[in-house]
Design a protein around this motif. Sequence first.
Motif: not given
Length: 611
Positions: A373-379, A444-449, A580-583, A598-603
């Motif tokens: 998992l650490p290879n694909y996620f900062n958070v 687990h990631f989506q809800i806990a984060i 960064g995309f996953h963040d 809208q958020k992803i377009h701004r990013w």
Amino acid sequence: MNKTLLALTISALVAMVGCSDKETSASQAKTSAPEQTVAPQVQSAEQEYLALVDRYFNDMLKLEPMYATFVGVNDYNDQFGGDLTEEYLKSRHELNSRYLKAVKAIDRSALPEPLQLSYDMFTYDRNMALVSETFPSYFMPMNQFYSTVITMVQLGSGESAQPFNTVKDYENWLSRLSGFINWTKLAQARMDEGIASKVVLPRVLVERIIPQLEAQLVEQPSDSLFYAPITNLPESFSEEEKQKLTQQYDTLIGKELIPALASLKQYFQETYLPVARASDGWWGLPNGKLWYQHLANAHTTTTMPVDEIHQIGLDEVARILSEMDKVREQVGFKGDLKAFFASLSSEPQYFFSERQGLIDGYMVLKEKINAVLPNYFNVMPKADYVVKPVESFREQSAAGASYEAPAVDGSRPGVFYINTYNLKAQPKWGMTTLSLHEAAPGHHFQIAIKQELTGVPEFQRFSGYTAFEEGWALYAEYLGIEMGLFEDPYQYFGKLSDEMLRAMRLVVDTGLHAKGWSREQAIQYMKDNSPMAETDIIAEVERYMAIPGQALSYKVGQLKILALRAEAEKALGDKFDLKGFHDQILTSGSLPMAVMEQKIHRWIKAQGAKA
């Protein structure tokens, strides 16, 4: 955050922006010249918005005390709530109307970008809630898949969100349980109204509810699942306290709760079952097709017509069948795809022979996934999760797997539930994709984060949109390919099988509720296009009958996330940062699809400017 802290937050905001009327008068009294009077400061749009949504969250928790417990606010643990009363329905309407009007008075353009996202979420929620209340869902207050009875059993077991640490906690639960006993009577009254209005459950779902209630009708209070907290009384309690609580629980469970549940069971068996409807889909209800279109929109957070969703499902089923056939060829299976399905669904080597073996297998898989998992996620979430079997009382009707969020205060981990009732419905080749979806990096990631976010309004931490949450979980399955977790072709087939389930849901859910399909027709379609066990297929189809539109959200959400990722990769090229995309996806909470877009377009625009 508890209610007191929320109130302090609001007070602090008010203190920052100016004096109260009383304080202003005192200031003026000390000033001889009027021109020296200091006028109260004007709230900024940001301060006004944050104060507004915190007030909303407090007001909503008062109205929904059970929800408050699940989000870790314990101020209302003694209250059950009155979700079937006229007073509740009126208060809910007033709450949503009042806050929608108030938020529209705030200048959205004056808010910082993160709060513009929050503003859009809040406005969307209030609008959808007001539309939802135009349909009489309270005439069908429970079903076999989601019901207040199941929730109360889980809370009363002492292994869920309801705390049982102090004498006050135990007394709170007695009070809440009394409210639930009253609810069983209100539920019957509402279902009587539904009978008169022809808004009733399909017959087969009523037949599933009856044994769930039967399972609670024990002879002795001590045999009840609601008695579990008494068998685990804290050592710190005095003998007098233990005796008093034991007597109170014995009396309430034996003399009031079990008779109330017996009455509810009798009502379903003798009054409701004979008038349950023959139609299996929402089309059979008054105004049912319009109601179903609303539910489809609410669950997918889109405005897609149900006919379009049905066609996407048909196209996806065809594509995935082709991929499955490639796996059949890769492993050298000599028969056709249907024979391959039959082999994978029946041969002993594909299944565990013991329930604990299945649970242990998921624990081993947990460690394997965690390593990459650490290879694909900062958070990543601070909270851990555990693997547990589904409780025996609900295992016959429960889904194959599910996820329960960790306690907000960190006192309890997330739970990855595995249904061990039928081991033939839990093939070894389906384990990797199921773990990715329900646990890490899926739910687990989506809800806990989301729960662990800081610096966002409380409602945003605890709001949920099925398309976002299930779309993310299905995307997590896809991500398993890049993580190297599907090198075994049988595990990859498991991934395709689960994806096929989500594609079939688009076809079957819309077929049942908008196109007049029968339960049997839906079951046969799924048998023809997947290797799923028949018991699993039946539970799935009956789930779609009970909660229409929810099953559409998985594929619709996944396809949107994949499309946004492809858009970002194309726009940014070698500057695209997957972590960064996953963040971006995970660090604003659950979002409606349009808001996430809208958020992803701004990013993308911001990343392009940096490059």
